[in-house]
Design a protein around this motif. Sequence first.
Motif, PDB file in Angstrom:
ATOM      1  N   MET A 164      -6.802  -0.213  -2.618  1.00  0.00           N
ATOM      2  CA  MET A 164      -7.511   0.490  -1.561  1.00  0.00           C
ATOM      3  C   MET A 164      -8.782  -0.256  -1.168  1.00  0.00           C
ATOM      4  O   MET A 164      -9.078  -0.424   0.031  1.00  0.00           O
ATOM      5  CB  MET A 164      -7.838   1.918  -1.993  1.00  0.00           C
ATOM      6  CG  MET A 164      -8.551   2.735  -0.914  1.00  0.00           C
ATOM      7  SD  MET A 164      -7.641   2.821   0.665  1.00  0.00           S
ATOM      8  CE  MET A 164      -6.299   3.934   0.198  1.00  0.00           C
ATOM      9  N   GLU A 165      -9.564  -0.683  -2.156  1.00  0.00           N
ATOM     10  CA  GLU A 165     -10.786  -1.410  -1.839  1.00  0.00           C
ATOM     11  C   GLU A 165     -10.481  -2.711  -1.110  1.00  0.00           C
ATOM     12  O   GLU A 165     -11.189  -3.107  -0.178  1.00  0.00           O
ATOM     13  CB  GLU A 165     -11.576  -1.686  -3.119  1.00  0.00           C
ATOM     14  CG  GLU A 165     -12.265  -0.462  -3.691  1.00  0.00           C
ATOM     15  CD  GLU A 165     -13.205   0.182  -2.675  1.00  0.00           C
ATOM     16  OE1 GLU A 165     -14.048  -0.542  -2.102  1.00  0.00           O
ATOM     17  OE2 GLU A 165     -13.095   1.398  -2.452  1.00  0.00           O
ATOM     18  N   ARG A 176      -9.500  -2.076   2.592  1.00  0.00           N
ATOM     19  CA  ARG A 176     -10.676  -1.814   3.411  1.00  0.00           C
ATOM     20  C   ARG A 176     -11.467  -3.096   3.658  1.00  0.00           C
ATOM     21  O   ARG A 176     -11.978  -3.337   4.762  1.00  0.00           O
ATOM     22  CB  ARG A 176     -11.546  -0.756   2.744  1.00  0.00           C
ATOM     23  CG  ARG A 176     -10.835   0.588   2.571  1.00  0.00           C
ATOM     24  CD  ARG A 176     -11.670   1.584   1.790  1.00  0.00           C
ATOM     25  NE  ARG A 176     -12.763   2.102   2.614  1.00  0.00           N
ATOM     26  CZ  ARG A 176     -13.787   2.782   2.129  1.00  0.00           C
ATOM     27  NH1 ARG A 176     -13.888   2.980   0.807  1.00  0.00           N
ATOM     28  NH2 ARG A 176     -14.719   3.241   2.934  1.00  0.00           N
ATOM     29  N   LEU A 178      -8.592   4.791   6.261  1.00  0.00           N
ATOM     30  CA  LEU A 178      -7.609   4.174   5.369  1.00  0.00           C
ATOM     31  C   LEU A 178      -7.397   4.996   4.103  1.00  0.00           C
ATOM     32  O   LEU A 178      -6.320   4.959   3.499  1.00  0.00           O
ATOM     33  CB  LEU A 178      -8.051   2.754   4.994  1.00  0.00           C
ATOM     34  CG  LEU A 178      -7.956   1.678   6.084  1.00  0.00           C
ATOM     35  CD1 LEU A 178      -8.469   0.359   5.551  1.00  0.00           C
ATOM     36  CD2 LEU A 178      -6.520   1.528   6.576  1.00  0.00           C
ATOM     37  N   LEU A 179      -8.410   5.741   3.703  1.00  0.00           N
ATOM     38  CA  LEU A 179      -8.299   6.548   2.486  1.00  0.00           C
ATOM     39  C   LEU A 179      -7.241   7.641   2.632  1.00  0.00           C
ATOM     40  O   LEU A 179      -6.652   8.078   1.624  1.00  0.00           O
ATOM     41  CB  LEU A 179      -9.653   7.182   2.153  1.00  0.00           C
ATOM     42  CG  LEU A 179     -10.782   6.208   1.795  1.00  0.00           C
ATOM     43  CD1 LEU A 179     -12.102   6.960   1.668  1.00  0.00           C
ATOM     44  CD2 LEU A 179     -10.461   5.455   0.512  1.00  0.00           C
ATOM     45  N   THR A 180      -6.998   8.078   3.857  1.00  0.00           N
ATOM     46  CA  THR A 180      -5.972   9.097   4.079  1.00  0.00           C
ATOM     47  C   THR A 180      -4.676   8.503   4.613  1.00  0.00           C
ATOM     48  O   THR A 180      -3.628   9.152   4.562  1.00  0.00           O
ATOM     49  CB  THR A 180      -6.482  10.164   5.052  1.00  0.00           C
ATOM     50  OG1 THR A 180      -6.931   9.539   6.270  1.00  0.00           O
ATOM     51  CG2 THR A 180      -7.640  10.939   4.435  1.00  0.00           C
ATOM     52  N   ASP A 181      -4.725   7.276   5.122  1.00  0.00           N
ATOM     53  CA  ASP A 181      -3.504   6.613   5.600  1.00  0.00           C
ATOM     54  C   ASP A 181      -2.579   6.238   4.450  1.00  0.00           C
ATOM     55  O   ASP A 181      -1.350   6.219   4.607  1.00  0.00           O
ATOM     56  CB  ASP A 181      -3.854   5.342   6.388  1.00  0.00           C
ATOM     57  CG  ASP A 181      -4.256   5.634   7.818  1.00  0.00           C
ATOM     58  OD1 ASP A 181      -3.781   6.633   8.387  1.00  0.00           O
ATOM     59  OD2 ASP A 181      -5.063   4.854   8.374  1.00  0.00           O
ATOM     60  N   MET A 187       0.813  -1.221   0.000  1.00  0.00           N
ATOM     61  CA  MET A 187       0.000   0.000   0.000  1.00  0.00           C
ATOM     62  C   MET A 187       0.844   1.268   0.000  1.00  0.00           C
ATOM     63  O   MET A 187       0.318   2.373  -0.128  1.00  0.00           O
ATOM     64  CB  MET A 187      -0.913   0.008   1.222  1.00  0.00           C
ATOM     65  CG  MET A 187      -1.964  -1.099   1.218  1.00  0.00           C
ATOM     66  SD  MET A 187      -3.221  -0.832  -0.043  1.00  0.00           S
ATOM     67  CE  MET A 187      -4.089   0.577   0.651  1.00  0.00           C
ATOM     68  N   GLU A 193      -6.764   1.561  -7.161  1.00  0.00           N
ATOM     69  CA  GLU A 193      -8.150   1.427  -6.708  1.00  0.00           C
ATOM     70  C   GLU A 193      -8.408   0.053  -6.110  1.00  0.00           C
ATOM     71  O   GLU A 193      -9.064  -0.083  -5.061  1.00  0.00           O
ATOM     72  CB  GLU A 193      -9.101   1.688  -7.878  1.00  0.00           C
ATOM     73  CG  GLU A 193      -9.080   3.106  -8.423  1.00  0.00           C
ATOM     74  CD  GLU A 193      -7.874   3.378  -9.314  1.00  0.00           C
ATOM     75  OE1 GLU A 193      -7.612   4.558  -9.606  1.00  0.00           O
ATOM     76  OE2 GLU A 193      -7.191   2.407  -9.706  1.00  0.00           O
ATOM     77  N   THR A 237      -1.736   6.128  -0.005  1.00  0.00           N
ATOM     78  CA  THR A 237      -1.949   6.508  -1.400  1.00  0.00           C
ATOM     79  C   THR A 237      -1.250   5.463  -2.259  1.00  0.00           C
ATOM     80  O   THR A 237      -0.111   5.661  -2.707  1.00  0.00           O
ATOM     81  CB  THR A 237      -1.387   7.910  -1.705  1.00  0.00           C
ATOM     82  OG1 THR A 237      -1.931   8.857  -0.780  1.00  0.00           O
ATOM     83  CG2 THR A 237      -1.746   8.338  -3.130  1.00  0.00           C
ATOM     84  N   GLN A 255     -12.937   4.473   6.772  1.00  0.00           N
ATOM     85  CA  GLN A 255     -12.761   5.710   6.016  1.00  0.00           C
ATOM     86  C   GLN A 255     -11.353   6.265   6.178  1.00  0.00           C
ATOM     87  O   GLN A 255     -10.790   6.848   5.243  1.00  0.00           O
ATOM     88  CB  GLN A 255     -13.798   6.742   6.481  1.00  0.00           C
ATOM     89  CG  GLN A 255     -13.869   8.000   5.632  1.00  0.00           C
ATOM     90  CD  GLN A 255     -14.433   7.752   4.248  1.00  0.00           C
ATOM     91  OE1 GLN A 255     -15.080   6.733   4.011  1.00  0.00           O
ATOM     92  NE2 GLN A 255     -14.162   8.681   3.328  1.00  0.00           N
TER      93      GLN A 255
END
Length: 493
Positions: A457-458, A461, A439-442, A407, A454, A444, A437
């Motif tokens: 990330m999915e 989560r 995780l979206l900022t933890d 990640m 994409e 890139t 949610q």
Amino acid sequence: MRETIRFLKGGEIVELDDVGPTDTVLDYLRLRRRETGTKEGCGEGDCGACTVALGRLVDGKPVYQPVNSCIQLLGMIDGAELVTVEDLTSDDRLHPVQAAMVACHGSQCGFCTPGFIMTLFTLYHSEGQEKSRKTVNEWLAGNLCRCTGYRPIVEAALEACFDAADDAFSWRANETREKLQALADSRDVFIGDSERFFASPSSLDGLAALYAQHPDATLVAGATDVGLWITKQLRDLPRMIWLGRIEGLDRVESSPSGVLIGATASYQASEEAMSDLSADLGELWKRIGSKQVRASGTVGGNIANGSPIGDTPPALIALGTTLELQTIDGSRALPLEEFFIDYGKQDHKPGEFVVGLFVPRLSGNQTFRCYKITKRFDQDISSVMGAFRFTLENGVIREARIAYGGMAGIPKRAAGAEAALTGALMDDPSTWGEGMQALLTDFTPLSDMRASAEYRMETARALLAKALMEISGTAPEDIRVLAQREAGNDRAA
């Protein structure tokens, strides 16, 4: 100081003084000995065509392990018995494994056959294995066949490999033990000069002194990574230091507080201790490479080389593992997550090397899950690796440690998700959303050949949700596609 390597081949001691730092066992066999039964396929330890067996003493008894000779450095077989397909016949009679392959029609083009036979030779000499297709499939996961199909090969294995060993190697086991004992010594090995050498110190002090003198040297333990630098990246590595002869560096010690793993302990050697810590760790260890890779590859090497998609660091970070490093001036310890600074950059000084790591056991109110997501089940590097340790109190998450691989440029903790989940209720999924949610900022993540950003990330989560669902009581078989957990094992109090 010894300026040669020594090993057994065909029951005789071989001594070599012309060993280059990047010479491989495969090239030695094919180019110097002209023993061409061992084939070169992928050149990266994936296909198994180059498989040979190495015998070493374990508790005073010769034990044979399969290794990929294409990425096994020649100097690394010092003190071992090297067995190739040419060594198996006795008095012009086929080895039982070879005879079973013939009887079961286990070969067509034959290119992969010597590698299959050598892996099955090690199974033949492995005691206490359950006679089943599952066992054979696990043993052969590192051998690929494109034309025969696996059914007749598996049938040959079931036919030959589960009775007591009765071949030339079992007949001369005492003689082999005596010769291997005679080869063992405590002298440092150094072949070459200061500009280009293969070295193998026999003590930590010797390693520290040599590495301080040559901090640009390449340290190698199992070569499952370094070997690819040579065969795929075509890197010239003029100074090579092999750690495999350092006494005690391969230790695996279990205690009530945790497991200590030395820097040269292989995946195979540490698998039982990891399984005892957590059933998920046991499943993860079984999916790292193949038998050949796990027999050679080391946990310490996986950490020291700092791959952002290495399988072990995320799980070990989530468990709160401590790393020990050493130089000629002394040693220091640090939390494993602090070792990884940036892509390709780790927190180690010139001349500093990994000595080992300590993995703490779960306390009574802690629970752990980890998941490896790959394109194929066997022998694949993670697209995403997720690991989760939660400390619970009366159904409330009091502490969360969450780490991912794949990640970011390093194995990394999800600090935002950890904070957001602290105080969440295990019986109320609505309290988990803030952590999901976060995780979206933890992270890139990047897109590459293994997965898109994409997808990563999915998936990250989804893995967090899966861990929370399991821990909250959802039956693992309802949400796990593969490898069901043992009921009740590793469940938080």
